[in-house]
Design a protein around this motif. Sequence first.
Motif, mmCIF file in Angstrom:
data_model
loop_
_atom_site.group_PDB
_atom_site.id
_atom_site.type_symbol
_atom_site.label_atom_id
_atom_site.label_comp_id
_atom_site.label_asym_id
_atom_site.label_seq_id
_atom_site.Cartn_x
_atom_site.Cartn_y
_atom_site.Cartn_z
ATOM 1 N N GLY A 94 31.297 5.057 23.931
ATOM 2 C CA GLY A 94 30.826 3.675 23.911
ATOM 3 C C GLY A 94 29.677 3.455 24.875
ATOM 4 O O GLY A 94 28.696 2.781 24.550
ATOM 5 N N PHE A 95 29.777 4.032 26.057
ATOM 6 C CA PHE A 95 28.697 3.918 27.030
ATOM 7 C C PHE A 95 27.427 4.552 26.488
ATOM 8 O O PHE A 95 26.336 3.978 26.583
ATOM 9 N N ALA A 96 27.561 5.737 25.896
ATOM 10 C CA ALA A 96 26.393 6.430 25.331
ATOM 11 C C ALA A 96 25.765 5.603 24.213
ATOM 12 O O ALA A 96 24.541 5.536 24.094
ATOM 13 N N MET A 97 26.586 4.967 23.396
ATOM 14 C CA MET A 97 26.065 4.115 22.322
ATOM 15 C C MET A 97 25.282 2.943 22.899
ATOM 16 O O MET A 97 24.221 2.580 22.393
ATOM 17 N N ASP A 98 25.797 2.342 23.955
ATOM 18 C CA ASP A 98 25.103 1.221 24.599
ATOM 19 C C ASP A 98 23.774 1.660 25.203
ATOM 20 O O ASP A 98 22.765 0.973 25.074
ATOM 21 N N VAL A 99 23.764 2.808 25.866
ATOM 22 C CA VAL A 99 22.526 3.322 26.456
ATOM 23 C C VAL A 99 21.503 3.593 25.359
ATOM 24 O O VAL A 99 20.325 3.232 25.485
ATOM 25 N N SER A 100 21.954 4.192 24.277
ATOM 26 C CA SER A 100 21.056 4.482 23.161
ATOM 27 C C SER A 100 20.488 3.196 22.567
ATOM 28 O O SER A 100 19.288 3.109 22.277
ATOM 29 N N ARG A 101 21.324 2.188 22.411
ATOM 30 C CA ARG A 101 20.880 0.900 21.871
ATOM 31 C C ARG A 101 19.846 0.251 22.797
ATOM 32 O O ARG A 101 18.801 -0.231 22.350
ATOM 33 N N ARG A 102 20.128 0.265 24.101
ATOM 34 C CA ARG A 102 19.185 -0.323 25.058
ATOM 35 C C ARG A 102 17.865 0.436 25.075
ATOM 36 O O ARG A 102 16.791 -0.160 25.172
ATOM 37 N N GLU A 103 17.930 1.764 24.974
ATOM 38 C CA GLU A 103 16.710 2.575 24.959
ATOM 39 C C GLU A 103 15.872 2.266 23.716
ATOM 40 O O GLU A 103 14.647 2.170 23.799
ATOM 41 N N ALA A 104 16.520 2.087 22.579
ATOM 42 C CA ALA A 104 15.793 1.744 21.353
ATOM 43 C C ALA A 104 15.142 0.369 21.491
ATOM 44 O O ALA A 104 13.993 0.179 21.072
ATOM 45 N N GLU A 105 15.858 -0.584 22.087
ATOM 46 C CA GLU A 105 15.287 -1.917 22.316
ATOM 47 C C GLU A 105 14.090 -1.840 23.266
ATOM 48 O O GLU A 105 13.074 -2.495 23.050
ATOM 49 N N ARG A 106 14.214 -1.027 24.312
ATOM 50 C CA ARG A 106 13.124 -0.875 25.264
ATOM 51 C C ARG A 106 11.902 -0.256 24.586
ATOM 52 O O ARG A 106 10.769 -0.699 24.788
ATOM 53 N N ALA A 107 12.134 0.756 23.746
ATOM 54 C CA ALA A 107 11.025 1.406 23.047
ATOM 55 C C ALA A 107 10.329 0.431 22.105
ATOM 56 O O ALA A 107 9.094 0.410 22.028
ATOM 57 N N ARG A 108 11.105 -0.417 21.414
ATOM 58 C CA ARG A 108 10.501 -1.412 20.523
ATOM 59 C C ARG A 108 9.685 -2.424 21.322
ATOM 60 O O ARG A 108 8.574 -2.790 20.930
ATOM 61 N N ALA A 109 10.225 -2.868 22.448
ATOM 62 C CA ALA A 109 9.507 -3.831 23.279
ATOM 63 C C ALA A 109 8.224 -3.223 23.843
ATOM 64 O O ALA A 109 7.178 -3.885 23.884
ATOM 65 N N THR A 110 8.290 -1.976 24.269
ATOM 66 C CA THR A 110 7.103 -1.297 24.789
ATOM 67 C C THR A 110 6.041 -1.161 23.708
ATOM 68 O O THR A 110 4.846 -1.415 23.953
ATOM 69 N N ALA A 111 6.458 -0.787 22.500
ATOM 70 C CA ALA A 111 5.504 -0.651 21.395
ATOM 71 C C ALA A 111 4.879 -1.997 21.054
ATOM 72 O O ALA A 111 3.669 -2.084 20.816
ATOM 73 N N ALA A 112 5.682 -3.055 21.054
ATOM 74 C CA ALA A 112 5.156 -4.391 20.754
ATOM 75 C C ALA A 112 4.164 -4.827 21.824
ATOM 76 O O ALA A 112 3.127 -5.436 21.522
ATOM 77 N N LEU A 113 4.475 -4.537 23.082
ATOM 78 C CA LEU A 113 3.566 -4.893 24.169
ATOM 79 C C LEU A 113 2.247 -4.127 24.050
ATOM 80 O O LEU A 113 1.167 -4.715 24.202
ATOM 81 N N ARG A 114 2.324 -2.851 23.768
ATOM 82 C CA ARG A 114 1.102 -2.044 23.603
ATOM 83 C C ARG A 114 0.262 -2.576 22.454
ATOM 84 O O ARG A 114 -0.966 -2.666 22.557
ATOM 85 N N GLU A 115 0.911 -2.936 21.369
ATOM 86 C CA GLU A 115 0.193 -3.477 20.219
ATOM 87 C C GLU A 115 -0.473 -4.806 20.573
ATOM 88 O O GLU A 115 -1.620 -5.059 20.201
ATOM 89 N N ALA A 116 0.237 -5.649 21.300
ATOM 90 C CA ALA A 116 -0.322 -6.950 21.683
ATOM 91 C C ALA A 116 -1.500 -6.786 22.639
ATOM 92 O O ALA A 116 -2.490 -7.514 22.540
ATOM 93 N N LEU A 117 -1.396 -5.830 23.549
ATOM 94 C CA LEU A 117 -2.492 -5.597 24.502
ATOM 95 C C LEU A 117 -3.709 -4.979 23.823
ATOM 96 O O LEU A 117 -4.838 -5.192 24.264
#
Length: 64
Positions: free
Chosen positions: A39-62
């Motif tokens: 369960g912990f690993a699933m949560d970490v993976s989910r958070r990492e995917a969210e972080r990667a999406r946010a980073t990609a969106a920020l790069r695109e916006a910049l």
Amino acid sequence: MAATSAPGLRWISRRWVTDTAWFDADEVRLLDEMAMHVGFAMDVSRREAERARATAALREALAA
């Protein structure tokens, strides 16, 4: 840090173990601990995917 996925996994593992009664107390404890780790690993993976999406969106916006 509590894993949000672990309670569901622990319930599933506990329910199956209780219904079948194939495992002794030490094995049940080990299965519970494994479910918590998964369960912990699933949560970490989910958070990492969210972080990667946010980073990609920020790069695109910049870049625009």
